[in-house]
Design an enzyme around this catalytic site. Structure first.
Site, PDB file in Angstrom:
ATOM      1  N   GLU A 116       0.771  -1.196   0.174  1.00 58.14           N
ATOM      2  CA  GLU A 116      -0.092   0.021   0.088  1.00 58.14           C
ATOM      3  C   GLU A 116       0.845   1.311  -0.076  1.00 58.14           C
ATOM      4  O   GLU A 116       1.976   1.051   0.719  1.00 58.14           O
ATOM      5  CB  GLU A 116      -0.890  -0.208   1.132  1.00 58.14           C
TER       6      GLU A 116
ATOM      7  N   LYS B 251      -9.587   1.572  -1.704  1.00 60.43           N
ATOM      8  CA  LYS B 251      -9.750   1.216  -0.256  1.00 60.43           C
ATOM      9  C   LYS B 251     -11.109   1.657   0.417  1.00 60.43           C
ATOM     10  O   LYS B 251     -11.372   2.897   0.518  1.00 60.43           O
ATOM     11  CB  LYS B 251      -8.680   1.654   0.565  1.00 60.43           C
TER      12      LYS B 251
ATOM     13  N   CYS C  29      -4.769  -3.711   2.802  1.00 62.41           N
ATOM     14  CA  CYS C  29      -4.489  -3.577   4.368  1.00 62.41           C
ATOM     15  C   CYS C  29      -5.695  -3.863   5.162  1.00 62.41           C
ATOM     16  O   CYS C  29      -6.154  -5.017   5.371  1.00 62.41           O
ATOM     17  CB  CYS C  29      -3.816  -2.322   4.361  1.00 62.41           C
TER      18      CYS C  29
HETATM   19  C1  ACM Z   1      -3.620   0.013   7.376  1.00 61.39           C
HETATM   20  O1  ACM Z   1      -4.814  -0.466   6.823  1.00 61.39           O
HETATM   21  N1  ACM Z   1      -2.719   0.595   6.439  1.00 61.39           N
HETATM   22  C2  ACM Z   1      -3.373  -0.290   8.590  1.00 61.39           C
END
Ligand code: ACM
Length: 262
Positions: free
Chosen positions: A38, A109, A142
């Protein structure tokens, strides 16, 4: 299919140097799919949305996507990696999917972690599945791991492998992803970074490394260290993820009871 995990140590804000380092790390490496962390080129901890805006790029068209496309051409492979995306007046924590023929797609995301909520807008579209040369590849980012519906919905849409660019600060993710793989009989490629950032005094974030490839039986095929930049290449057999039978009686998707739960 050969998959590569590329665990780096970006220096916050030094985008060009972080990109150069990735290029160096991949010299002599051969895989069909490379997964990077990410926000791999910018670093993670933006102070606010104005700062994230400063680093945001068009997808496609921006410098990081173009860099990844040039690597994809050079390595005749697909790449999945995280970056800050701008679309009009919205800023997303996104992953881009590119191949030797250029841009393939993106994922924004949907589950923002902690201070990400003041830096990004949450994605509004379901996590996608792409057909990359016959491999069905789902994408999540993530903290999406903490919501089992993310991996489940990707698997129900046909993902055989989940690419999972990450910047992990919570310790349980590498173990939890084993469960996601068992629940769905999929491969998961979680790729984290190493190092730390203290962009705001007293608020140090330490990233836990441990990028890994897990198979549909929950075996860890490779797990990187907690502290070093590393590239690992693993051969995976996607047929394993296509077979949802645990034994002659249990097919894990057919045995679900959505009539009794949602
Ligand atoms: C995250 O979602 N980068 C902890």
């Amino acid at each position: 299919m050969k998959v590569a995990i590329v665990q780096n140590r970006p220096e916050f804000g030094n985008v060009q140097e972080n990109l150069n380092r990735i290029e160096e790390m991949l010299v002599g490496k051969t895989a069909d799919l490379y997964v990077l962390p990410e926000l791999f080129a910018t670093g993670y901890r933006f102070k606010d949305m104005d700062e994230a805006h400063h680093y945001a790029e068009l997808v496609p068209g921006g410098m990081t996507t173009n860099f990844l496309i040039s690597l994809a051409k050079k390595h005749s492979a697909h790449f999945i990696a995280g970056l800050v995306e701008i679309d009009g007046d919205r800023i997303f924590n996104s992953s881009v999917i590119v191949g030797p023929h250029g841009f393939v797609g993106r994922y924004r995301k949907i589950h923002l972690f902690d201070t990400e909520k003041v830096c990004f807008h949450a994605g509004t579209e379901a996590p996608p599945v792409f057909d990359l040369n016959g491999a069905k590849v789902g994408v999540m980012i993530c903290f999406d791991w903490r919501f089992p519906e993310t991996a489940r919905s990707l698997a129900l849409k046909g993902a055989e492998l989940i690419a999972h660019p990450s910047n992990l600060v919570l310790l349980h993710c590498p173990q939890a992803m084993i469960t996601r793989c068992l629940e769905n009989r999929v491969f998961a490629i979680t790729v984290d970074r190493v190092g730390d950032e203290e962009r705001i005094s007293g608020e140090k974030l330490a990233f836990i490394g441990q990028s890994q490839v897990v198979d549909p039986d929950g075996n860890i095929l490779v797990r990187a260290s907690e502290t070093e930049e590393e590239v690992h290449i693993v051969d995976i057999d996607l047929d394993k993820a296509r077979d949802k039978y645990l034994n002659s009686q249990n097919e894990i998707f057919k045995d679900r009871r959505p009539d009794l739960y949602r």
